[in-house]
Enzyme design. Structure first.
Site, PDB file in Angstrom:
ATOM      1  N   ARG A  85      -4.965 -23.755   0.245  1.00 20.25           N
ATOM      2  CA  ARG A  85      -4.276 -24.020   1.520  1.00 20.25           C
ATOM      3  C   ARG A  85      -4.971 -25.090   2.353  1.00 20.25           C
ATOM      4  O   ARG A  85      -4.341 -25.680   3.235  1.00 20.25           O
ATOM      5  CB  ARG A  85      -4.110 -22.720   2.314  1.00 20.25           C
ATOM      6  CG  ARG A  85      -3.027 -21.852   1.721  1.00 20.25           C
ATOM      7  CD  ARG A  85      -2.736 -20.601   2.518  1.00 20.25           C
ATOM      8  NE  ARG A  85      -1.617 -19.889   1.908  1.00 20.25           N
ATOM      9  CZ  ARG A  85      -1.366 -18.600   2.074  1.00 20.25           C
ATOM     10  NH1 ARG A  85      -2.163 -17.860   2.839  1.00 20.25           N
ATOM     11  NH2 ARG A  85      -0.323 -18.047   1.481  1.00 20.25           N
ATOM     12  N   ARG A  93       3.672 -19.609   2.637  1.00 21.36           N
ATOM     13  CA  ARG A  93       3.212 -19.905   4.004  1.00 21.36           C
ATOM     14  C   ARG A  93       3.106 -21.405   4.273  1.00 21.36           C
ATOM     15  O   ARG A  93       3.234 -21.849   5.413  1.00 21.36           O
ATOM     16  CB  ARG A  93       1.890 -19.186   4.285  1.00 21.36           C
ATOM     17  CG  ARG A  93       2.032 -17.670   4.157  1.00 21.36           C
ATOM     18  CD  ARG A  93       0.962 -16.910   4.898  1.00 21.36           C
ATOM     19  NE  ARG A  93       0.802 -15.571   4.369  1.00 21.36           N
ATOM     20  CZ  ARG A  93       1.595 -14.524   4.667  1.00 21.36           C
ATOM     21  NH1 ARG A  93       2.608 -14.682   5.497  1.00 21.36           N
ATOM     22  NH2 ARG A  93       1.378 -13.345   4.126  1.00 21.36           N
ATOM     23  N   LYS A 140      -6.066 -18.981  -2.113  1.00 27.51           N
ATOM     24  CA  LYS A 140      -4.853 -18.220  -1.786  1.00 27.51           C
ATOM     25  C   LYS A 140      -3.723 -18.633  -2.744  1.00 27.51           C
ATOM     26  O   LYS A 140      -3.985 -19.216  -3.793  1.00 27.51           O
ATOM     27  CB  LYS A 140      -4.488 -18.463  -0.320  1.00 27.51           C
ATOM     28  CG  LYS A 140      -5.526 -17.915   0.661  1.00 27.51           C
ATOM     29  CD  LYS A 140      -5.567 -16.405   0.607  1.00 27.51           C
ATOM     30  CE  LYS A 140      -6.618 -15.834   1.514  1.00 27.51           C
ATOM     31  NZ  LYS A 140      -6.818 -14.391   1.300  1.00 27.51           N
ATOM     32  N   ASP A 159      -4.227 -15.461   7.057  1.00 22.55           N
ATOM     33  CA  ASP A 159      -2.927 -15.925   6.551  1.00 22.55           C
ATOM     34  C   ASP A 159      -2.214 -16.852   7.536  1.00 22.55           C
ATOM     35  O   ASP A 159      -1.158 -17.403   7.207  1.00 22.55           O
ATOM     36  CB  ASP A 159      -2.033 -14.724   6.220  1.00 22.55           C
ATOM     37  CG  ASP A 159      -2.546 -13.977   4.985  1.00 22.55           C
ATOM     38  OD1 ASP A 159      -3.328 -14.562   4.207  1.00 22.55           O
ATOM     39  OD2 ASP A 159      -2.178 -12.796   4.810  1.00 22.55           O
ATOM     40  N   ARG A 212       0.829  -1.216   0.000  1.00 21.94           N
ATOM     41  CA  ARG A 212       0.000   0.000   0.000  1.00 21.94           C
ATOM     42  C   ARG A 212       0.857   1.257   0.000  1.00 21.94           C
ATOM     43  O   ARG A 212       0.515   2.255  -0.639  1.00 21.94           O
ATOM     44  CB  ARG A 212      -0.944  -0.023   1.216  1.00 21.94           C
ATOM     45  CG  ARG A 212      -2.107  -1.009   1.005  1.00 21.94           C
ATOM     46  CD  ARG A 212      -2.743  -1.412   2.320  1.00 21.94           C
ATOM     47  NE  ARG A 212      -3.922  -2.249   2.137  1.00 21.94           N
ATOM     48  CZ  ARG A 212      -3.901  -3.559   1.853  1.00 21.94           C
ATOM     49  NH1 ARG A 212      -2.750  -4.183   1.678  1.00 21.94           N
ATOM     50  NH2 ARG A 212      -5.027  -4.237   1.720  1.00 21.94           N
TER      51      ARG A 212
HETATM   52  C1  S3P Z   1      -4.108  -9.006   1.767  1.00 19.69           C
HETATM   53  C2  S3P Z   1      -5.370  -9.468   2.012  1.00 19.69           C
HETATM   54  C3  S3P Z   1      -5.707 -10.886   2.220  1.00 19.69           C
HETATM   55  C4  S3P Z   1      -4.465 -11.695   2.581  1.00 19.69           C
HETATM   56  C5  S3P Z   1      -3.313 -11.389   1.686  1.00 19.69           C
HETATM   57  C6  S3P Z   1      -2.949  -9.910   1.744  1.00 19.69           C
HETATM   58  C7  S3P Z   1      -3.920  -7.559   1.550  1.00 19.69           C
HETATM   59  O1  S3P Z   1      -6.266 -11.406   1.030  1.00 19.69           O
HETATM   60  O2  S3P Z   1      -4.752 -13.071   2.533  1.00 19.69           O
HETATM   61  O3  S3P Z   1      -2.177 -12.157   2.069  1.00 19.69           O
HETATM   62  O4  S3P Z   1      -2.765  -7.092   1.549  1.00 19.69           O
HETATM   63  O5  S3P Z   1      -4.910  -6.845   1.372  1.00 19.69           O
HETATM   64  P1  S3P Z   1      -7.863 -11.240   0.700  1.00 19.69           P
HETATM   65  O6  S3P Z   1      -8.136  -9.822   0.578  1.00 19.69           O
HETATM   66  O7  S3P Z   1      -8.047 -11.977  -0.591  1.00 19.69           O
HETATM   67  O8  S3P Z   1      -8.561 -11.905   1.839  1.00 19.69           O
END
Ligand code: S3P
Length: 429
Positions: free
Chosen positions: A347, A389, A343, A316, A27
């Site tokens: 998983r 992971r 994912k 996660d 971000r």
């Molecule tokens: C993330 C959101 C999650 C997470 C991923 C990172 C993010 O995914 O599992 O490792 O940075 O916004 P989802 O938004 O698909 O749940």
């Protein structure tokens, strides 16, 4: 180093600072690239996943200088990005492809996004459908379901949208598109997913408000750059926390861990299982709570039932939680976690298949699994399924056996935690 041996250990001790947070690092690059002016990101995660976001924005014309973990980003403003001359490769990163899709939906040029084999099998209709409703033109492979995606952005209308699943990636993609829309975009989630976007975008000057599960953003406001310090990644720290719990006599101190409550569900679950984890020096860094964690092994772990609205707060952490469950007293049941199937790997089936090779008794459900805890796991030759992971969770499992566990596809750890195996060895010495 695609095949690594992990030896069972009788001792696991040390102090670590986990790698910088992956979600926040993505971000920081994306939002800084959209700001009017230069921003600095300190303690940026140098790993394959976050480098995908960095490369993508360079391809779109952002000037990013990187000196180890400090980035200086000359933002181009919301409307200053330019058409990439080639396909943008998002590697293994779902966060990169989904969040960038939101940004590119508001930009009036042509883009093609792709990724590795895993990313090209991850569902994209969840962003394509709402972004198309806002006015973007997006087409994807297999009837608009998977990457590669071709996007032609343009003028966007605001959207009022109830998300069918809790997903921070989808929510963030729509909020980023909302920056470009003429009016108020409102997104409602069925359960709270991680809120790093909601915390960080207002610091850049975005008109974003949160009301329960609804997040609203007013389009048309420019972003101003801010300097960001990225905290340590709770999800990376989680492997050392669980390792400390399952190796008797272990002692681990973890500094500078991001403690955002939308991310720390594992602490509550491990607490309910009987773990002793101390939280110290709680403070705030760039709008995110941070603390140090102290954890000792040797507690008897009890099985738990997990499901419902808590699932996104440890989404996660399920692979490594399954390792703790495989060594707990009783049957642990995880339900309502169907998102785990989409994912970096499936998983649910990946962790079930690999832990079974080590003797665990596991039943799979469409939305989760149940694990009967045992006294010990057996050394085995296991596979990462190309998923960072899964590789790290199986390494933690390997520490608890009386032998040598071989992990194939171990280099997957470079996605989020380069240096993971070196640290693990140091702690086990
Ligand atoms: C993330 C959101 C999650 C997470 C991923 C990172 C993010 O995914 O599992 O490792 O940075 O916004 P989802 O938004 O698909 O749940």
């Amino acid at each position: 180093m695609d095949r690594i041996e992990v030896r069972g250990t009788k001792s696991f001790r040390g102090e670590l600072t986990p790698p910088p947070d992956k979600s926040i690092s993505h971000r920081a690059v994306i939002f800084s690239s959209l700001a009017d002016g230069t921003g600095v990101v300190r303690n940026f995660l140098r790993a394959k996943d976050t480098e995908s976001s960095m490369h993508a924005f360079r391809a779109l014309g952002t000037d990013i200088t990187d000196e180890q973990d400090t980035l200086v980003i000359k933002g181009r403003g919301l409307h200053g990005l330019s058409e990439a001359r080639d396909v943008i490769d998002c590697g293994n990163s779902g966060t990169t492809i989904r969040l960038i899709s939101g940004v590119l939906s508001g930009n009036p040029f042509f883009s093609v996004l792709t990724g590795d084999e895993s990313l090209r099998s991850r569902p994209m209709a969840r962003v394509i459908k709402p972004l198309t409703r806002m006015g973007a033109t997006i087409i994807g492979r297999d009837d608009n379901r998977y990457p590669p995606l071709a996007i032609r952005g343009g003028r966007l209308a605001p959207l009022s949208y109830e998300m069918p699943m809790a997903s921070a990636q989808v929510k963030s993609a729509l909020l980023l598109a909302g920056l470009y829309a003429d009016g108020l975009t409102e997104i409602t989630e069925p359960a709270r997913s991680r809120d790093h976007t909601e915390r960080m975008l207002p610091a850049f000057g975005a008109a974003l408000t949160v009301d329960g599960l609804k997040v609203s953003i007013q389009g048309g406001r420019p972003l101003t750059p801010v300097d960001i310090v990225v905290p340590g990644d709770f999800s990376s720290a989680a492997f050392f926390l669980v390792a400390a719990l399952v190796v008797p006599g272990a002692e681990v101190y973890i500094r500078n861990v991001g403690m955002n409550p939308t991310r720390t569900g594992l602490l509550d679950v491990l607490g309910a299982m009987g773990a002793r984890i101390k939280t110290e020096n709680v403070r705030e860094v760039s709008g995110e709570p941070v603390a140090d964690l102290y954890c000792t092994g040797g507690s008897e772990l009890r099985a738990v039932d997990i499901g419902g609205a808590t699932v996104p707060s440890l989404i996660d952490e399920f692979p490594v939680l399954c390792v703790a469950a495989a060594l707990a007293d009783g049957v642990t049941t995880i339900r309502g976690a169907e998102e785990l199937r989409v994912k970096e790997s499936d998983r649910i089936s990946a962790i079930a298949a690999e832990l079974r090779k080590m003797g665990a008794v596991i039943e799979e459900f469409p939305d989760g699994l149940s694990i009967r805890g045992a006294e010990a796991l057996l050394p085995a030759e296991v596979d990462s399924h190309g998923d960072h992971r899964i590789a790290m969770a199986m390494a933690v499992a390997g520490l608890t056996t009386q032998g040598v566990t071989v992990i194939n596809g171990a280099s997957a750890v470079d996605i989020s935690f380069p240096g993971f195996f070196g640290l693990l060895r140091k702690f086990s010495a």
